[in-house]
Write a protein that holds these residues in place. Structure first.
Motif, PDB file in Angstrom:
ATOM      1  N   LYS A 168       0.849  -1.193   0.000  1.00 24.57           N
ATOM      2  CA  LYS A 168       0.000   0.000   0.000  1.00 24.57           C
ATOM      3  C   LYS A 168       0.880   1.238   0.000  1.00 24.57           C
ATOM      4  O   LYS A 168       1.893   1.289   0.693  1.00 24.57           O
ATOM      5  CB  LYS A 168      -0.931   0.024   1.220  1.00 24.57           C
ATOM      6  CG  LYS A 168      -2.003  -1.056   1.178  1.00 24.57           C
ATOM      7  CD  LYS A 168      -2.978  -0.909   2.343  1.00 24.57           C
ATOM      8  CE  LYS A 168      -4.087  -1.968   2.258  1.00 24.57           C
ATOM      9  NZ  LYS A 168      -5.054  -1.848   3.366  1.00 24.57           N
ATOM     10  N   LYS A 175      -0.979   6.757   0.785  1.00 23.88           N
ATOM     11  CA  LYS A 175      -2.396   7.070   0.924  1.00 23.88           C
ATOM     12  C   LYS A 175      -3.219   5.862   1.343  1.00 23.88           C
ATOM     13  O   LYS A 175      -4.427   5.962   1.500  1.00 23.88           O
ATOM     14  CB  LYS A 175      -2.940   7.617  -0.396  1.00 23.88           C
ATOM     15  CG  LYS A 175      -2.320   8.940  -0.827  1.00 23.88           C
ATOM     16  CD  LYS A 175      -2.947   9.423  -2.129  1.00 23.88           C
ATOM     17  CE  LYS A 175      -2.341  10.755  -2.565  1.00 23.88           C
ATOM     18  NZ  LYS A 175      -2.931  11.227  -3.832  1.00 23.88           N
ATOM     19  N   GLY A 176      -2.577   4.713   1.520  1.00 28.83           N
ATOM     20  CA  GLY A 176      -3.303   3.501   1.871  1.00 28.83           C
ATOM     21  C   GLY A 176      -3.922   2.810   0.677  1.00 28.83           C
ATOM     22  O   GLY A 176      -4.707   1.872   0.850  1.00 28.83           O
ATOM     23  N   GLU A 177      -3.603   3.233  -0.532  1.00 26.96           N
ATOM     24  CA  GLU A 177      -4.174   2.649  -1.738  1.00 26.96           C
ATOM     25  C   GLU A 177      -3.392   1.399  -2.127  1.00 26.96           C
ATOM     26  O   GLU A 177      -2.158   1.384  -2.090  1.00 26.96           O
ATOM     27  CB  GLU A 177      -4.146   3.656  -2.885  1.00 26.96           C
ATOM     28  CG  GLU A 177      -4.924   4.924  -2.602  1.00 26.96           C
ATOM     29  CD  GLU A 177      -4.656   6.016  -3.632  1.00 26.96           C
ATOM     30  OE1 GLU A 177      -5.493   6.947  -3.715  1.00 26.96           O
ATOM     31  OE2 GLU A 177      -3.615   5.939  -4.320  1.00 26.96           O
ATOM     32  N   GLN A 200       8.665   5.447   5.311  1.00 27.44           N
ATOM     33  CA  GLN A 200       7.287   5.695   5.727  1.00 27.44           C
ATOM     34  C   GLN A 200       7.192   5.717   7.247  1.00 27.44           C
ATOM     35  O   GLN A 200       6.523   6.575   7.833  1.00 27.44           O
ATOM     36  CB  GLN A 200       6.373   4.608   5.156  1.00 27.44           C
ATOM     37  CG  GLN A 200       4.901   4.817   5.484  1.00 27.44           C
ATOM     38  CD  GLN A 200       4.042   3.675   4.975  1.00 27.44           C
ATOM     39  OE1 GLN A 200       4.527   2.567   4.810  1.00 27.44           O
ATOM     40  NE2 GLN A 200       2.792   3.938   4.715  1.00 27.44           N
ATOM     41  N   SER A 257      -4.157  11.555   8.721  1.00 29.64           N
ATOM     42  CA  SER A 257      -3.893  10.368   7.900  1.00 29.64           C
ATOM     43  C   SER A 257      -3.310   9.249   8.763  1.00 29.64           C
ATOM     44  O   SER A 257      -3.667   8.071   8.613  1.00 29.64           O
ATOM     45  CB  SER A 257      -2.939  10.716   6.753  1.00 29.64           C
ATOM     46  OG  SER A 257      -1.670  11.075   7.236  1.00 29.64           O
ATOM     47  N   TYR A 292      -6.018   7.819  10.926  1.00 26.78           N
ATOM     48  CA  TYR A 292      -6.841   6.886  10.146  1.00 26.78           C
ATOM     49  C   TYR A 292      -6.147   5.529  10.032  1.00 26.78           C
ATOM     50  O   TYR A 292      -6.773   4.468  10.165  1.00 26.78           O
ATOM     51  CB  TYR A 292      -7.095   7.471   8.758  1.00 26.78           C
ATOM     52  CG  TYR A 292      -8.044   6.668   7.906  1.00 26.78           C
ATOM     53  CD1 TYR A 292      -9.425   6.812   8.046  1.00 26.78           C
ATOM     54  CD2 TYR A 292      -7.566   5.748   6.981  1.00 26.78           C
ATOM     55  CE1 TYR A 292     -10.293   6.067   7.276  1.00 26.78           C
ATOM     56  CE2 TYR A 292      -8.422   5.000   6.209  1.00 26.78           C
ATOM     57  CZ  TYR A 292      -9.790   5.161   6.351  1.00 26.78           C
ATOM     58  OH  TYR A 292     -10.644   4.409   5.583  1.00 26.78           O
ATOM     59  N   GLN A 293      -4.844   5.549   9.811  1.00 22.74           N
ATOM     60  CA  GLN A 293      -4.084   4.309   9.694  1.00 22.74           C
ATOM     61  C   GLN A 293      -4.082   3.552  11.018  1.00 22.74           C
ATOM     62  O   GLN A 293      -4.239   2.323  11.036  1.00 22.74           O
ATOM     63  CB  GLN A 293      -2.656   4.619   9.261  1.00 22.74           C
ATOM     64  CG  GLN A 293      -1.783   3.374   9.091  1.00 22.74           C
ATOM     65  CD  GLN A 293      -0.352   3.729   8.747  1.00 22.74           C
ATOM     66  OE1 GLN A 293       0.042   4.883   8.828  1.00 22.74           O
ATOM     67  NE2 GLN A 293       0.423   2.746   8.361  1.00 22.74           N
ATOM     68  N   THR A 330      -7.785   2.074  11.472  1.00 20.64           N
ATOM     69  CA  THR A 330      -8.240   1.080  10.492  1.00 20.64           C
ATOM     70  C   THR A 330      -7.304  -0.118  10.372  1.00 20.64           C
ATOM     71  O   THR A 330      -7.770  -1.263  10.255  1.00 20.64           O
ATOM     72  CB  THR A 330      -8.410   1.734   9.113  1.00 20.64           C
ATOM     73  OG1 THR A 330      -7.157   2.312   8.700  1.00 20.64           O
ATOM     74  CG2 THR A 330      -9.469   2.827   9.177  1.00 20.64           C
ATOM     75  N   GLU A 331      -5.987   0.133  10.407  1.00 23.02           N
ATOM     76  CA  GLU A 331      -5.042  -0.961  10.192  1.00 23.02           C
ATOM     77  C   GLU A 331      -4.596  -1.606  11.502  1.00 23.02           C
ATOM     78  O   GLU A 331      -4.557  -2.825  11.612  1.00 23.02           O
ATOM     79  CB  GLU A 331      -3.832  -0.455   9.416  1.00 23.02           C
ATOM     80  CG  GLU A 331      -4.178   0.020   8.008  1.00 23.02           C
ATOM     81  CD  GLU A 331      -2.949   0.447   7.223  1.00 23.02           C
ATOM     82  OE1 GLU A 331      -1.828   0.099   7.650  1.00 23.02           O
ATOM     83  OE2 GLU A 331      -3.111   1.116   6.190  1.00 23.02           O
TER      84      GLU A 331
END
Length: 547
Positions: A224, A227-229, A274, A511, A514-515, A518-519
């Motif tokens: 990923k 942006k998590g894409e 990252q 961001s 969010y990570q 969610t992750e």
């Protein structure tokens, strides 16, 4: 406005009556100077000697441009128009002969006198150059691979590609993957690369280039982006010669293994970069934490220190009086009676107890703040554990208490709590507290800006917790500020996106939050907002994490 007047206004605004603008000019760690109309130094502050080694007598009367690195000199660099401000960076001569990077802010008054401030940014420039060198080394490594390598998004486009890719397929600019690689007009009916998006598992396969007849061994690896894409790293190695002979095959397999290791190392470096960005944002949050705690600790410590002097005086007086009693006991002498009356023994005895109680209260306050700091950061709890969510919320609010208080330019922010009956929750406590800090800090920022233009509205932050079902809980944090436009809300969790002024935010807080949710916690982080109605963030996480 000239720079010294600017400082004077700021000093008056902050109600600092013990400093004047001359004190501020002389005590600041920034480089201040006044440059005459002829471009020569007229006045400098002591920081010049601390930062660059130059004493005032070394500079005054010398041209400003005399010390600028020759490569950084621009004709008519100094501002000439009155009442204009200028900013730029350049290298400036140190007394030891080296050069330091400085960031300048200059303004000119109506008489042509220039007022300048410079900050030492030498370390930041060196860090940027080191990061650029590291990134270029990584690109060079990828370009030296004998295999072609490129990034594949799920829209058939082509992201990054190395030099070998261009050598094999040409320039892919403006082309989709099946056009650039296979020369097709439609996507392949069965594409192992796109199978990675469905299975999230690596694919190893062979492909024959119909244009050249060369055989490539393809390795697809899922990952990923920032942006998590979801994306796929595809590496293709020409194994045509390997197919022709078993001996060559064994040798090629050995080379492929070595190159796979190089690719794994390259990917490790990307993930490391990252992680460094994430750590930088966490340190930024911890910086806010330390500032808040320092402010909270300052008051009780000052309270204790102020009372210690009086306590010592009272104790000394009591000891002297007791010694006098021992000397004259059992019959009180007139001198003792006089001492008792003069020293007000009963008052001192009673007030001493109050003073000691006050000092004890201050010590307990310090202890509570330090405990809150540990509860918030949980630096010694890197692994997942069961915690009280409300304790984390309260610790975060305590650290932010200074920002919630009334200031000269905005009223106090009211906190409204509606806590439900939550069970203990399995989570990464330190990271979850970081999310709470990011959301609450953003809410405070929004309310501070909103209260300036809407004085009739009392700023509020509402915090609600509840059990959603038998296996998850929710934390809702809402403010009654200005709210967000649909465009801002859509990009809210994008890396590096921020609506704050330059220097006020990195654009990574939400961001990374969010990570984390969610992750790391298999949960959800969402936002409900519209212009003029405030914003509500909803955190949903399971009560127990599934390994």
């Amino acid at each position: 406005m000239d720079i010294l007047s600017y400082f004077e206004d700021r000093i008056l605004d902050s109600k600092i009556t013990v400093f004047n603008k001359e004190n501020f000019f002389n005590l600041s760690t920034d480089l201040f100077c006044i440059i005459a109309k002829d471009g020569c130094y007229h006045q400098v502050n002591p920081a010049w000697e601390k930062v660059l080694g130059w004493k005032p007598e070394n500079l005054i009367g010398h041209p400003w441009l005399e010390f600028v690195h020759p490569e950084d000199i621009v004709i008519n660099q100094l501002p000439s128009e009155p009442e204009l401000s200028w900013r730029w960076d350049n290298r400036y001569l140190h007394k030891d002969g080296s050069y330091r990077w400085l960031s300048w802010s200059l303004s000119t008054d109506r008489q042509g006198v220039i007022y300048a401030i410079a900050k030492d940014i030498n370390q930041q420039v060196q860090q940027i150059e080191a990061l650029e060198t590291e990134r270029q080394s990584l690109y060079n490594l990828l370009n030296q691979l004998p295999a072609f390598l490129y990034l594949q998004p799920n829209n058939y486009g082509i992201g990054f590609y190395n030099q070998r890719f261009q050598e094999v397929f040409g320039d892919p600019t403006g082309k989709l993957c099946y056009e650039a690689i296979a020369g097709l007009k439609q996507p392949c009916p069965v594409c192992p690369t796109f199978r990675v998006f469905d299975t999230n598992a690596p694919q190893l396969w062979e492909w024959v280039d119909s244009k050249t007849g060369n055989v490539y061994q393809i390795y697809d690896y899922p990952f990923k982006n920032m942006k998590g894409e979801p994306m796929v790293v595809e590496m293709g190695l020409d194994i045509t010669a390997v197919k022709k002979a078993e001996v060559a095959l064994r040798q090629r397999e050995k080379e492929l293994t070595e190159k796979n290791q190089q690719l794994a190392e390259a990917l490790r470096q990307l993930k490391k970069a990252q992680s460094q960005l994430i750590q930088t944002e966490k340190m930024s949050s911890l910086g806010q934490l330390v500032a808040g705690v320092a402010h909270e600790i300052n008051n009780p410590v000052s309270f204790i220190n102020g009372n210690i002097i009086h306590a010592k005086e009272y104790i000394q007086q009591l000891l002297e009086l007791l010694q006098l009693y021992q000397k004259e006991y059992p019959d009180p002498a007139p001198v003792i009676q006089s001492a008792i009356g003069a020293n007000e023994l009963e008052f001192i005895t009673e007030d001493l107890k109050k003073l000691l109680d006050s000092m004890k209260m201050g010590s307990e306050r310090i202890r509570d703040i330090v405990i809150s700091l540990r509860n918030f950061s949980r630096l010694d709890e890197a692994e997942i554990k069961t915690v009280d969510i409300h304790s984390g919320i309260e610790s975060t609010l305590l650290i932010l208490q200074n920002r919630l208080k009334a200031k000269s330019n905005h009223p106090a922010i009211e906190i409204i709590k509606d806590y439900g009956q939550l069970p203990l929750v399995e989570c990464y406590a330190g990271q979850l507290n970081q999310v709470l800090m990011n959301i609450l800090t953003n809410a405070i920022d929004a309310l501070e800006n909103w209260s300036v233009i809407n004085e009739s509205k009392k700023p509020q932050i509402s915090i609600r917790t509840l059990v959603l079902n038998c296996d998850s809980i929710a934390i809702e944090i809402a403010d009654n500020g200005i709210g967000m436009s649909p465009e801002v809300q859509q990009r809210l969790f994008d890396p590096f996106f921020t609506t704050k002024p330059v220097g006020k935010g990195t654009g990574l807080g939400m961001s990374i939050s969010y990570q984390i949710i969610t992750e790391k916690h298999q949960g959800r982080l969402s936002c409900i907002s519209s212009p003029g109605t405030g914003a509500k963030f909803i955190i949903e996480i399971p009560i127990q994490q599934i390994n």
